[in-house]
Write an enzyme that holds these catalytic residues in place. Structure first.
Site, PDB file in Angstrom:
ATOM      1  N   CYS A 169     -17.179 -38.137 -21.231  1.00  0.00           N
ATOM      2  CA  CYS A 169     -15.913 -38.298 -20.514  1.00  0.00           C
ATOM      3  C   CYS A 169     -15.423 -39.752 -20.599  1.00  0.00           C
ATOM      4  O   CYS A 169     -16.182 -40.670 -20.309  1.00  0.00           O
ATOM      5  CB  CYS A 169     -16.108 -37.891 -19.055  1.00  0.00           C
ATOM      6  SG  CYS A 169     -14.650 -38.147 -18.043  1.00  0.00           S
ATOM      7  N   CYS A 187     -15.610 -41.246 -16.887  1.00  0.00           N
ATOM      8  CA  CYS A 187     -16.855 -41.455 -16.134  1.00  0.00           C
ATOM      9  C   CYS A 187     -18.116 -41.362 -16.984  1.00  0.00           C
ATOM     10  O   CYS A 187     -19.223 -41.466 -16.454  1.00  0.00           O
ATOM     11  CB  CYS A 187     -16.935 -40.475 -14.969  1.00  0.00           C
ATOM     12  SG  CYS A 187     -17.418 -38.810 -15.450  1.00  0.00           S
ATOM     13  N   CYS A 216     -15.793 -36.382 -12.424  1.00  0.00           N
ATOM     14  CA  CYS A 216     -14.626 -37.141 -11.954  1.00  0.00           C
ATOM     15  C   CYS A 216     -13.402 -36.247 -11.793  1.00  0.00           C
ATOM     16  O   CYS A 216     -12.336 -36.732 -11.423  1.00  0.00           O
ATOM     17  CB  CYS A 216     -14.322 -38.296 -12.896  1.00  0.00           C
ATOM     18  SG  CYS A 216     -13.686 -37.766 -14.497  1.00  0.00           S
ATOM     19  N   CYS A 264     -13.805 -32.270 -16.322  1.00  0.00           N
ATOM     20  CA  CYS A 264     -15.079 -32.967 -16.139  1.00  0.00           C
ATOM     21  C   CYS A 264     -15.533 -32.724 -14.702  1.00  0.00           C
ATOM     22  O   CYS A 264     -14.776 -32.952 -13.760  1.00  0.00           O
ATOM     23  CB  CYS A 264     -14.908 -34.462 -16.385  1.00  0.00           C
ATOM     24  SG  CYS A 264     -16.347 -35.422 -15.873  1.00  0.00           S
ATOM     25  N   CYS A 272     -10.238 -26.447 -26.392  1.00  0.00           N
ATOM     26  CA  CYS A 272      -9.194 -27.248 -27.021  1.00  0.00           C
ATOM     27  C   CYS A 272      -9.033 -28.510 -26.164  1.00  0.00           C
ATOM     28  O   CYS A 272      -8.496 -28.449 -25.068  1.00  0.00           O
ATOM     29  CB  CYS A 272      -7.910 -26.422 -27.051  1.00  0.00           C
ATOM     30  SG  CYS A 272      -6.574 -27.233 -27.905  1.00  0.00           S
TER      31      CYS A 272
HETATM   32 ZN   LIG Z   1     -15.510 -37.559 -15.982  1.00  0.00          ZN
END
Ligand SMILES: [Zn+2]
Length: 161
Positions: A77, A80, A129, A126, A149
């Site tokens: 990510c 984060c 976060c 995610c 995607c």
């Molecule tokens: Zn994240």
């Protein structure tokens, strides 16, 4: 007595080893969630990253540096650093966005119903976060038939050493 000591040593090291593997799974517990204010996210992310990750935006197709990335490693990510996808599940979808047929696990990557813009889609986020990553479709390749995607701007690539 010497044998007993040996057994203890062996069982201790196997416990240590299993803890090690636990750490390598790169999953996290819900208590690790990251919460920041909009201004904190704005300060941390570029405008493009902010509009995708925090405002559910979509990057323009074929603009991501990661689209044709074929290196081995982890996609984490951008906001984060939580691991989200493995390079071995990435495939060329032709859509213009980095595509994967499987997420790293069901804990790090959250799937949520999204009915915005009059469409019924599955949003991919995610888990740590709550950053928007992209959408999930069911027209992917084997072995899962899934197509994650993903906006390249919400990912950071960590090459395998
Ligand atoms: Zn994240």
């Amino acid at each position: 007595m010497k044998n007993l000591f040996l057994i203890l040593t062996v069982s201790f090291s196997s416990v240590a080893c299993s803890q090690q593997q636990e750490g390598n799974k790169s999953s996290f517990s819900p208590s690790d969630k990251i919460k920041k204010s909009e201004s904190e996210w704005k300060a941390q992310l570029t405008d493009d990253e902010y509009s995708v990750l925090r405002k559910n935006g979509t990057e323009r197709a074929f603009t991501s540096d990661l689209l044709n990335n074929k290196k081995e490693g982890l996609y984490i990510c951008k906001a984060c650093s939580l691991p989200l996808f493995n390079s071995d599940t990435k495939f060329k979808s032709g859509t213009g966005w980095p595509s994967f047929y499987e997420s790293i696990n069901k804990i790090n990557v959250v799937e949520k119903d999204d009915q915005s813009y009059g469409m019924v889609r599955t949003e991919v986020l995610c888990a740590r976060c709550n950053g928007h990553l992209g959408h999930l479709f069911t027209d992917g390749p084997n072995p899962t038939g899934l197509r994650y995607c993903i906006n390249g701007v919400s990912l950071k690539f960590q090459e395998k050493e």
